[in-house]
Design an enzyme around this catalytic site. Structure first.
Site, PDB file in Angstrom:
ATOM      1  N   HIS A 115      54.104  -9.792  35.221  1.00  0.00           N
ATOM      2  CA  HIS A 115      52.989  -9.354  34.384  1.00  0.00           C
ATOM      3  C   HIS A 115      52.374  -8.105  34.986  1.00  0.00           C
ATOM      4  O   HIS A 115      52.092  -8.073  36.180  1.00  0.00           O
ATOM      5  CB  HIS A 115      51.959 -10.473  34.243  1.00  0.00           C
TER       6      HIS A 115
ATOM      7  N   HIS B  86      53.889  -8.385  29.474  1.00  0.00           N
ATOM      8  CA  HIS B  86      54.755  -9.486  29.925  1.00  0.00           C
ATOM      9  C   HIS B  86      56.162  -8.913  29.998  1.00  0.00           C
ATOM     10  O   HIS B  86      56.595  -8.216  29.080  1.00  0.00           O
ATOM     11  CB  HIS B  86      54.830 -10.632  28.920  1.00  0.00           C
TER      12      HIS B  86
ATOM     13  N   CYS C 259      52.016 -16.779  32.605  1.00  0.00           N
ATOM     14  CA  CYS C 259      50.984 -15.762  32.383  1.00  0.00           C
ATOM     15  C   CYS C 259      49.579 -16.206  32.806  1.00  0.00           C
ATOM     16  O   CYS C 259      48.910 -15.465  33.545  1.00  0.00           O
ATOM     17  CB  CYS C 259      50.953 -15.316  30.925  1.00  0.00           C
TER      18      CYS C 259
ATOM     19  N   ASP D 268      59.867 -13.693  35.876  1.00  0.00           N
ATOM     20  CA  ASP D 268      58.731 -13.302  35.058  1.00  0.00           C
ATOM     21  C   ASP D 268      57.871 -12.291  35.801  1.00  0.00           C
ATOM     22  O   ASP D 268      57.733 -12.375  37.016  1.00  0.00           O
ATOM     23  CB  ASP D 268      57.908 -14.566  34.776  1.00  0.00           C
TER      24      ASP D 268
ATOM     25  N   GLN E 238      62.101 -18.496  35.208  1.00  0.00           N
ATOM     26  CA  GLN E 238      62.028 -17.151  34.646  1.00  0.00           C
ATOM     27  C   GLN E 238      61.897 -16.123  35.761  1.00  0.00           C
ATOM     28  O   GLN E 238      61.271 -16.390  36.779  1.00  0.00           O
ATOM     29  CB  GLN E 238      60.794 -17.020  33.756  1.00  0.00           C
TER      30      GLN E 238
ATOM     31  N   ARG F 255      59.720 -26.610  29.029  1.00  0.00           N
ATOM     32  CA  ARG F 255      59.362 -26.589  27.611  1.00  0.00           C
ATOM     33  C   ARG F 255      60.140 -27.686  26.920  1.00  0.00           C
ATOM     34  O   ARG F 255      61.353 -27.794  27.113  1.00  0.00           O
ATOM     35  CB  ARG F 255      59.725 -25.238  26.978  1.00  0.00           C
TER      36      ARG F 255
ATOM     37  N   LYS G 258      56.515  -5.508  20.791  1.00  0.00           N
ATOM     38  CA  LYS G 258      57.428  -5.844  21.881  1.00  0.00           C
ATOM     39  C   LYS G 258      58.765  -5.114  21.764  1.00  0.00           C
ATOM     40  O   LYS G 258      59.138  -4.648  20.688  1.00  0.00           O
ATOM     41  CB  LYS G 258      57.654  -7.346  21.947  1.00  0.00           C
TER      42      LYS G 258
HETATM   43 ZN    ZN Z   1      53.854 -13.793  30.195  1.00  0.00          ZN
END
Ligand code: ZN
Ligand code: ZN
Length: 660
Positions: free
Chosen positions: A401, A527, A350, A399, A397, A379, A481
């Site tokens: 945004h 996200h 992000c 991912d 990911q 992580r 979410k």
């Molecule tokens: Zn994010």
């Protein structure tokens, strides 16, 4: 006779003769309840069914088909396990035996270093069944710790527990073994079997019986490596035989589908100690990985995302500004350079995407602004928590945004939901559970903004006609979410996709756009991830399909195997033809029997094997065998190619994962 009144869960009041217990209450309500009753909840505390009730009590009966009831059932079965072991091995010492998910365990030390064998488990089960048949009553006693030390004199682990509880070193709340407030409670059943315990227990052993002992493993006393190593017997227990059978079947299926085993069998990936929690992808596995990325990339291009790539190492200051350093720091890997600057390996993408948004002056006309990245993140997870591809330290990911205005949340969220359902369906998952989580107690932002964000998400799902479960208060501190949980071929649930509204990060990192009014505004950030982690999603796919991936996902789709060396040239021709049209095909010219070749490629889960021998050469045909199907089909090479291309392009799911 005097009566007492108690309140039931439906707020009805029931009168009972004074001195009545939970057993009397259950019998009074009805025969089926009496049969299913295993324990009692009195004013919020779980108690034995034999507990006498008092005027004004709020009472509910815990039945064996509930989680609480199963807990009691499993715990009681653990006692019977210890009773059986102690009655078979003279001088055996027992330690602790709590209920766990789906079952229970008990830790023992046998005299003279004897260890349990498979046969022992069968004998122990037999003895347990005898105890159950005798329908022995569980009786509760409370005594002083001095008396308890005397009672458990021959059992050093029990003595240690009593000592540690009486000196306050362990809290009986967490030990589940002993009652609080100066007294020690224990239960007795049969002639002389006693065990330290806070309870509750089923009224008698006859309530038990649908159990199985599963395995023996080593376990240190108190989980401490410096303490003696004990032998732990694991078992499972259920409220009826059908559930026990179903559970054992699920275990067998899960074992057969274990992605770590399939990963070796299909030559996809491996792990080793030098890179704890990070996969080494072999060419087959990496082909599958890339197939998923290419697929997702196509879907994202069609839905207005821009693919980007952001640095894996960024300085501490950025992570401090984003808030991750404080809230997520313990899970972040860091690195220091010569000039002593500290960099963090990104645990999420992000902040990087916000930098791209901020790099230019944005206006409302740029919104919604959708950035996607196949971002590799790290992580830290304790090594004990790692599990194959399902739980790793390094993962990728899918991912994205989306920077947008508040008014755009509904449309963007709806588009994400639709995209996600289409993708899951292509992957063979049609059973999706959607969960909506709203504001937690600790949060940033004004209530009015939360109201609008929550309404926008709910509206997006309503417009698509999607049902969802509501998880009140489970949202992140920065926004509500939606979570998407998919159910696999054996009914297990996996949470993969998420969509989170973020009312915090853009402001923290100073992201703004110029609105229609000519003033600066802070965008809303969404996200979004669909596979979640590519690594984990591959693990889920492998287990869902038991390795029999649909043709379009299979790393190697077709192997052309020769029956005799006369067919070598023709086999090469066939492979070249399949490769020309974009299929992933390979050649097997080895001087081995065709049955051997077929068996080997079937074990590697190759979806199609083409066998060619003299006849195929003469007739310019191919014999096609499909994984998990009997027999073979003889076709012209042209027809076979057409069939494979159609299957590949339609992303057909031939195998439903339930077979094979
Ligand atoms: Zn994010
Ligand atoms: Zn107990």
């Amino acid at each position: 006779m005097a009566e007492i009144k108690v309140t039931l869960p439906d707020d009805s009041i029931r009168s009972l003769p004074e001195g009545s217990t939970g057993i009397d209450l259950a019998a009074d309500v009805g025969r089926s309840l009496a049969k299913a009753a295993v324990a009692l909840n009195v004013n919020g505390e779980t108690k034995d069914l034999s507990e006498p009730l008092s005027e004004g009590d709020s009472v509910s009966i815990i039945t064996q088909d509930t989680e609480d009831g199963l807990h009691v059932l499993r715990h009681s079965t653990a006692h019977v396990l210890a009773q059986a072991v102690l009655s078979i091995w003279e001088g055996a010492t027992y330690a602790i035996g709590p209920p766990i998910k789906d079952g229970f365990y008990y830790d023992f030390e046998l005299p003279d270093g004897v260890t349990f064998t498979e046969d022992d488990l069968i004998n122990i089960e037999k003895r347990m069944n005898e105890i159950i048949k005798q329908d022995q009553h569980f009786e509760r006693y409370e005594i002083s710790s001095e008396e308890a030390l005397e009672l458990f004199e021959d059992h050093r682990f029990k003595k240690e527990i009593i000592e540690r509880v009486s000196t306050g070193e362990i809290d009986s709340e967490i030990s589940n073994e002993v009652a609080a407030e100066g007294t020690i409670s224990y239960y007795k059943n049969g002639q002389d079997f006693v065990d330290l315990c806070t309870g509750p227990h089923v009224p008698s052993t006859g309530k038990l019986g649908h159990f199985a002992l599963q395995k023996v493993a080593g376990a240190y006393w108190r989980g401490d490596e410096k303490q003696p190593m004990l032998q732990r017997i694991y078992g499972t227990a259920w409220s009826n035989e059908k559930e026990l059978k179903q559970y054992l079947h699920r275990l067998e299926e899960a074992e057969r589908r274990d992605h770590r085993r399939l990963g070796r069998q299909m030559d996809l990936f491996h792990f080793q100690d030098e890179a704890v929690g990070a996969a080494f992808w072999h060419t087959n596995g990496w082909t599958l990985f890339r197939t998923l990325i290419e697929y997702m990339r196509g879907r994202q291009n069609d839905t207005g995302y821009q693919e980007v790539n952001t640095p894996e190492l960024m300085s501490r200051e950025l992570w401090e500004a984003s808030g991750h350093w404080d809230t997520f720091g313990e899970n972040m890997f860091t690195s220091q350079t010569e000039d002593e600057r500290i960099f963090a390996i990104k645990p999420m993408n992000c902040p990087g995407h916000v930098q791209i948004f901020k790099n230019e002056l944005r206006s409302y006309r740029d919104l919604p602004f959708r950035l996607a990245e196949f971002g590799k993140v790290h992580r830290y997870e304790p090594s004990g928590a790692l599990h194959g591809l399902m739980r790793v330290r390094a993962f990728t990911q899918d991912d994205a945004h989306i920077f947008c205005t508040e008014d755009q949340i509904t449309a963007e969220s709806g588009a994400v939901c639709q995209l996600l359902l289409n993708i899951y369906s292509d992957m063979g998952f049609d059973d999706i559970v959607i969960k909506f989580a709203d504001r937690p107690e600790r949060r940033v932002g004004e209530d009015a903004v939360w109201d609008r964000a929550e309404d926008a998400l709910k509206k997006s799902m309503a417009l698509l006609g999607l049902d969802y479960l509501h998880n009140p208060g489970e949202g992140a501190f920065y926004g509500p979410k939606i979570e998407f949980v998919l159910r696999d071929a054996i009914g297990r649930e996996w949470q993969c996709g998420t969509l989170q509204v973020d009312l915090n990060l853009p402001g923290r990192l100073g992201a703004t756009y110029i609105g229609e009014d000519g003033k600066r505004h802070t965008p809303v950030l969404l996200h979004r991830a669909i596979f979640g982690s590519l690594e984990r999603f591959i693990g889920i796919l492998l287990e869902h399909y038991a390795g029999n991936l649909p043709l379009w996902l299979s790393p190697l789709q077709i192997v052309v195997a020769t029956i005799t060396s006369d067919a070598d040239d023709y086999a090469s021709e066939v492979v070249n033809r399949l490769r020309e049209v974009g299929l992933r095909a390979d050649l097997d010219l080895r001087n081995e029997k065709i049955n051997f070749k077929v068996r080997e490629h079937s074990l590697s889960k190759i979806p199609a094997i083409i066998a060619v021998g003299k006849r195929e050469v003469d007739e310019q045909t191919v014999s096609v065998r499909r994984l998990g199907q009997k027999g073979q089909r003889v076709m012209s090479l042209d027809d076979a190619t057409k069939v494979f291309i159609a299957e590949h392009e339609s992303r057909a799911i031939v195998s439903d994962g339930a077979t094979g």
